[in-house]
Design a protein around this motif. Structure first.
Motif, PDB file in Angstrom:
ATOM      1  N   VAL A 118       0.833  -1.196   0.000  1.00  0.00           N
ATOM      2  CA  VAL A 118       0.000   0.000   0.000  1.00  0.00           C
ATOM      3  C   VAL A 118       0.870   1.249   0.000  1.00  0.00           C
ATOM      4  O   VAL A 118       1.669   1.461   0.919  1.00  0.00           O
ATOM      5  N   THR A 119       0.728   2.056  -1.039  1.00  0.00           N
ATOM      6  CA  THR A 119       1.452   3.323  -1.093  1.00  0.00           C
ATOM      7  C   THR A 119       0.492   4.414  -0.625  1.00  0.00           C
ATOM      8  O   THR A 119      -0.646   4.460  -1.083  1.00  0.00           O
ATOM      9  N   THR A 120       0.950   5.241   0.307  1.00  0.00           N
ATOM     10  CA  THR A 120       0.064   6.311   0.784  1.00  0.00           C
ATOM     11  C   THR A 120       0.717   7.665   0.555  1.00  0.00           C
ATOM     12  O   THR A 120       1.907   7.758   0.244  1.00  0.00           O
ATOM     13  N   LEU A 121      -0.088   8.700   0.719  1.00  0.00           N
ATOM     14  CA  LEU A 121       0.409  10.060   0.534  1.00  0.00           C
ATOM     15  C   LEU A 121       1.312  10.477   1.685  1.00  0.00           C
ATOM     16  O   LEU A 121       2.013  11.467   1.598  1.00  0.00           O
ATOM     17  N   TYR A 122       1.266   9.727   2.775  1.00  0.00           N
ATOM     18  CA  TYR A 122       1.950  10.194   3.974  1.00  0.00           C
ATOM     19  C   TYR A 122       3.160   9.373   4.400  1.00  0.00           C
ATOM     20  O   TYR A 122       4.074   9.897   5.019  1.00  0.00           O
ATOM     21  N   ALA A 123       3.145   8.066   4.079  1.00  0.00           N
ATOM     22  CA  ALA A 123       4.284   7.242   4.499  1.00  0.00           C
ATOM     23  C   ALA A 123       5.368   7.323   3.424  1.00  0.00           C
ATOM     24  O   ALA A 123       5.071   7.324   2.233  1.00  0.00           O
ATOM     25  N   ASP A 124       6.627   7.414   3.845  1.00  0.00           N
ATOM     26  CA  ASP A 124       7.724   7.532   2.883  1.00  0.00           C
ATOM     27  C   ASP A 124       7.869   6.258   2.062  1.00  0.00           C
ATOM     28  O   ASP A 124       8.147   6.299   0.876  1.00  0.00           O
ATOM     29  N   GLU A 125       7.695   5.127   2.747  1.00  0.00           N
ATOM     30  CA  GLU A 125       7.849   3.835   2.087  1.00  0.00           C
ATOM     31  C   GLU A 125       6.479   3.178   1.940  1.00  0.00           C
ATOM     32  O   GLU A 125       5.619   3.368   2.800  1.00  0.00           O
ATOM     33  N   PRO A 126       6.268   2.365   0.912  1.00  0.00           N
ATOM     34  CA  PRO A 126       5.016   1.602   0.826  1.00  0.00           C
ATOM     35  C   PRO A 126       4.872   0.687   2.041  1.00  0.00           C
ATOM     36  O   PRO A 126       5.875   0.192   2.562  1.00  0.00           O
ATOM     37  N   VAL A 127       3.658   0.509   2.497  1.00  0.00           N
ATOM     38  CA  VAL A 127       3.412  -0.340   3.657  1.00  0.00           C
ATOM     39  C   VAL A 127       3.026  -1.727   3.142  1.00  0.00           C
ATOM     40  O   VAL A 127       2.126  -1.856   2.315  1.00  0.00           O
ATOM     41  N   VAL A 128       3.735  -2.759   3.624  1.00  0.00           N
ATOM     42  CA  VAL A 128       3.433  -4.116   3.174  1.00  0.00           C
ATOM     43  C   VAL A 128       2.559  -4.797   4.226  1.00  0.00           C
ATOM     44  O   VAL A 128       2.890  -4.813   5.416  1.00  0.00           O
ATOM     45  N   ILE A 129       1.413  -5.304   3.797  1.00  0.00           N
ATOM     46  CA  ILE A 129       0.432  -5.867   4.728  1.00  0.00           C
ATOM     47  C   ILE A 129       0.133  -7.306   4.316  1.00  0.00           C
ATOM     48  O   ILE A 129      -0.043  -7.592   3.124  1.00  0.00           O
ATOM     49  N   ALA A 130       0.072  -8.205   5.282  1.00  0.00           N
ATOM     50  CA  ALA A 130      -0.319  -9.584   4.975  1.00  0.00           C
ATOM     51  C   ALA A 130      -1.804  -9.587   4.635  1.00  0.00           C
ATOM     52  O   ALA A 130      -2.618  -9.046   5.390  1.00  0.00           O
ATOM     53  N   ALA A 131      -2.159 -10.166   3.494  1.00  0.00           N
ATOM     54  CA  ALA A 131      -3.564 -10.165   3.056  1.00  0.00           C
ATOM     55  C   ALA A 131      -4.469 -10.752   4.137  1.00  0.00           C
ATOM     56  O   ALA A 131      -5.589 -10.292   4.347  1.00  0.00           O
ATOM     57  N   ASN A 132      -3.954 -11.724   4.863  1.00  0.00           N
ATOM     58  CA  ASN A 132      -4.757 -12.350   5.912  1.00  0.00           C
ATOM     59  C   ASN A 132      -5.132 -11.402   7.048  1.00  0.00           C
ATOM     60  O   ASN A 132      -6.102 -11.628   7.752  1.00  0.00           O
ATOM     61  N   ASP A 133      -4.324 -10.359   7.231  1.00  0.00           N
ATOM     62  CA  ASP A 133      -4.605  -9.420   8.327  1.00  0.00           C
ATOM     63  C   ASP A 133      -5.718  -8.438   7.987  1.00  0.00           C
ATOM     64  O   ASP A 133      -6.192  -7.719   8.865  1.00  0.00           O
ATOM     65  N   VAL A 134      -6.085  -8.368   6.724  1.00  0.00           N
ATOM     66  CA  VAL A 134      -7.102  -7.378   6.349  1.00  0.00           C
ATOM     67  C   VAL A 134      -8.309  -8.040   5.669  1.00  0.00           C
ATOM     68  O   VAL A 134      -9.083  -7.380   4.974  1.00  0.00           O
ATOM     69  N   LEU A 135      -8.469  -9.342   5.888  1.00  0.00           N
ATOM     70  CA  LEU A 135      -9.610 -10.044   5.300  1.00  0.00           C
ATOM     71  C   LEU A 135     -10.920  -9.479   5.842  1.00  0.00           C
ATOM     72  O   LEU A 135     -11.021  -9.124   7.019  1.00  0.00           O
ATOM     73  N   ALA A 136     -11.921  -9.420   4.973  1.00  0.00           N
ATOM     74  CA  ALA A 136     -13.253  -9.013   5.410  1.00  0.00           C
ATOM     75  C   ALA A 136     -13.763 -10.036   6.425  1.00  0.00           C
ATOM     76  O   ALA A 136     -13.382 -11.202   6.367  1.00  0.00           O
ATOM     77  N   GLU A 137     -14.636  -9.589   7.319  1.00  0.00           N
ATOM     78  CA  GLU A 137     -15.138 -10.482   8.371  1.00  0.00           C
ATOM     79  C   GLU A 137     -15.687 -11.773   7.784  1.00  0.00           C
ATOM     80  O   GLU A 137     -15.391 -12.871   8.234  1.00  0.00           O
TER      81      GLU A 137
END
Ligand code: SF4
Ligand code: SF4
Ligand code: SF4
Ligand code: SF4
Ligand code: SF4
Lengths: 342, 332
Positions: free
Chosen positions: B139-158
């Motif tokens: 995930v690249t954001t307007l505020y973080a200098d580096e892209p944030v890498v997230i495990a897909a499992n941590d953001v699964l829909a309920e």
């Protein structure tokens, strides 16, 4: 300009709440923020904005207008209006402050809506600059500057302090009452923050969205645009976009039968609903496409036509975030506006 | 990260359009950002190439759209169905809500969909781009200098955390490998609520439902809610109401909604997904499902076409209403 250290912010809230009810964004159990009354122990949310907009303060979702009581052949008419105390809304973003102007033009022009007017006259608005706009923000399209929020008092929050400047007599009086907790200061930190916000605004993905294709007088040109079919194709006809929108202003007036009388109340209505503006002859918008078109034509053509070119969208982005099918005013503007929308 | 790609789906859809099997395609349309996908009807290969997406944000269940779209379209419509969507598809067929002959259903595998709110809770707001790679989202954001890498499992829909089945129960054609019905933990949260005292449970729901703005999105997205005119929209019904005027009305709507879909709710999760106020409506539905399983034996709505739900069926083994009451008393 006056400032207060963030360490003392709760004392400041307490001081405001001594004289008036104070409402500010607070986190709810689901993680989103909502305006809630400040009480000892309340924590001010860090969220950029609330899901429900602050229009609720002036134009609540339901409101009793009058009541009737029947006894035999007698009908008693009861005035349900209540006296109102002053209240303060803290932390209103620039977009939402602008939404009050848009609502004012509807409710405060003749015949004045006395319910709205009463609430409006008792509310004091403390706005807050946005240091971290979201990708869904496009207030700039409507000439709103998140670095210069208006309202009775404008505020800017840095890592350590909060800065205030009053814009109206009401705001000046409130700020004077807070003088023991604030100190006079120069505007260096605020100027610095404004520059940072300006820089971020240049990076927002919707920064180039234009209104050129819209405005008063465009009904003939846009009403039958073929794009409405495609845009409205998947719309569920729910009221999410209209109910989270700070500028949606339509309501219905209904009677509630209490058994021995009637309470006449108004409640928010949505042009997306099948019985919206239903009359004796039936409905005047029979398909979801017509209802969908109404919402966007109202914001982008009809309202500006009647209000000196002012659009009735403030670019808050709520409908972008919350529509279940991710259809929204930005997609409409880009599709219908063609090149002029970009 | 999905195992099936956008390109594969576009190719399949193009083939079916070109050989005349279908005249339109119900699929996911590209948005402004990488996550705001809109259900879209595509009629040409060119439209597909320009506007079709398939990524971790394609949660929308298309089954309900078939009710309206099959009426409008000449020939067949192609619909892509994730495993959970196929249950809704069958349930709608059981209720005779659309003409099966007018649909060409392609089952597609699903690795679980992401919830953008969960992504933002980790990456922060101001999303510039979301890329997907293996089991990670970048995930690249307007505020973080580096892209944030997230495990897909941590953001699964309920609903995907508690996915009940990777198996497709309806399709004309299947892409990828077929999965299995899985043991989920979807009733755990219901059990937690059941363990509460009545007062605690009341307070729980009072808090959740107090956020409801009665936008009706939960109802309007629900594949089990296909009444031509909902009682809540009908001024002649006596219970029509457009907004929750008080706590009673807040609950009334939800109680009626949940009862009305009881036995027909497939637990597809659309209601909770679309709720702008994050109200856990799935917990109401699952309570009904769990009770029906306990009282009448395991039943999954939509598992097959034509099955009779416990509440509209009669067998001599059915327990008496009094027994239900006694069990409740004993549990209280
Ligand atoms: S545009 Fe979206 S939020 Fe608005 S009525 Fe249609 S589906 Fe609901
Ligand atoms: S239309 Fe959407 S972006 Fe515009 S003011 Fe309303 S909710 Fe905000
Ligand atoms: S739309 Fe503008 S004013 Fe509103 S929250 Fe976003 S940046 Fe702030
Ligand atoms: S979607 Fe959520 S807020 Fe809207 S009516 Fe349903 S529960 Fe209420
Ligand atoms: S009630 Fe919710 S989970 Fe059940 S079928 Fe309807 S949308 Fe799906």
């Amino acid at each position: 300009m006056r400032k207060c250290s963030l360490e003392k912010i709760n004392l400041l809230f307490k001081e405001i709440a001594k004289n008036a009810e104070l409402y500010l964004p607070q986190d709810q159990t689901d993680g989103s923020a909502a305006y809630k009354k400040w009480e000892e122990g309340s924590v001010w949310s860090n969220a950029l904005n609330t899901v429900r907009s602050p229009k609720d303060f002036f134009f609540p979702q339901t409101e009793d207008l009058m009541a009737f009581k029947t006894e035999g052949k007698n009908i008693e008419v009861i005035d349900t209006r209540k006296a109102l105390d002053d209240f303060v809304i803290f932390g209103v973003r620039a977009c939402d402050v602008k939404s009050f102007d848009i609502l004012d033009r509807v409710f405060l022009s003749e015949p004045v809506d006395s319910f709205y007017a009463l609430r409006r006259s008792h509310g004091v608005i403390i706005s807050l600059a946005c240091s971290k706009p979201s990708e869904t923000c496009f207030c700039k399209t409507f000439g709103i500057n998140p670095a210069e929020p208006t309202g009775d008092i404008s505020a800017w929050k840095t890592e350590t302090d909060i800065f205030f400047e009053s814009n109206t007599q009401k705001g000046k009086e409130l700020l004077e009452k807070l003088s023991a907790l604030t100190e006079e200061c120069d505007d260096t930190a605020v100027v610095d923050q404004k520059a940072k916000i300006d820089a971020i605004m240049q990076k927002l993905p919707l920064k180039d969205l234009k209104t050129d294709a819209f405005g008063g007088g465009k009904t003939g040109e846009l009403f039958n645009a073929p794009e409405w079919d495609e845009l409205s194709e998947a719309c569920l006809g729910c009221g999410t976009c209209t109910f989270v929108c700070p500028t949606c202003q339509c309501y219905d007036i209904k009677d509630f039968n209490t058994g021995n009388g009637v309470i006449r109340f108004r409640c928010w209505d949505s042009c997306m609903y099948s019985d919206f503006t239903k009359m004796a002859h039936g409905n005047n918008r029979l398909t979801q496409k017509e209802r969908f078109r109404q919402r966007f034509m109202h914001k982008l053509v009809y309202y500006p036509e009647n209000n000196d070119g002012l659009f009735s969208c403030v670019g808050c982005g709520r409908c972008l975030v919350k529509c279940p099918i991710s259809m929204n005013i930005v997609k409409v503007m880009k599709k219908i506006g063609g090149k002029k929308g970009e | 990260m999905q195992k099936i790609t956008r390109e594969q789906l576009i190719q399949k859809a193009s083939e079916l359009l070109e050989n005349g099997t279908v005249s339109a395609v119900l699929g996911w349309g590209i948005g402004e950002f990488d996550y705001d996908v809109t259900p879209t009807v595509f009629s040409t290969v060119e439209e597909l190439r320009n506007g079709f997406v398939f990524n971790d944000f394609c949660g929308a269940n298309f089954s309900k759209y078939l009710v309206k779209k099959t009426d409008k379209i000449e020939g067949k419509i192609l619909v892509f169905l994730k495993p959970c969507d196929t249950y809704s598809f069958n349930q709608l067929l059981t209720e005779h809500r659309f003409d099966r002959e007018k649909v060409y259903a392609v089952g597609i595998p699903c690795e679980g969909m992401a919830d953008i709110a969960k992504v933002k809770a980790i990456s922060g707001d101001g999303i510039a781009a979301i890329g997907s790679n293996g089991d990670k989202l970048t995930v690249t954001t307007l505020y973080a200098d580096e892209p944030v890498v997230i495990a897909a499992n941590d953001v699964l829909a309920e609903r995907c955390i508690n996915c009940k089945s990777k198996k497709h129960v309806a399709y004309d054609e299947l892409m990828g490998e077929e999965g299995e019905v899985i043991e989920s933990n979807r009733f755990d949260e219901v059990a937690r609520l059941e363990a509460m005292t009545a007062d605690e449970r009341f307070a729980f729901w009072q808090n959740e439902l107090s956020r409801c703005i009665r936008c009706n999105a939960c109802r309007d997205a629900c594949p089990a809610c296909t009444c031509e005119k909902c009682v809540f929209d009908n001024p002649n019904s006596g219970v029509e109401n457009k907004s929750p005027a008080n706590e009673f009305e807040e609950k009334l709507f939800h109680i009626i909604r949940a009862y009305h879909v009881a036995g027909r709710c497939t637990d597809c999760g659309e209601c909770s997904r679309v709720c702008p106020q994050n109200i856990p409506l799935h917990l109401l539905n699952r309570k009904f499902i769990k009770d029906m399983n306990d009282f009448y034996g395991e039943y999954q709505a939509g598992a097959e076409v034509g099955s009779r739900a416990p509440l509209v069926d009669y067998t001599t083994e059915d327990l008496e209403p009094g027994e239900v009451f006694d069990r409740r008393e004993n549990n209280a």
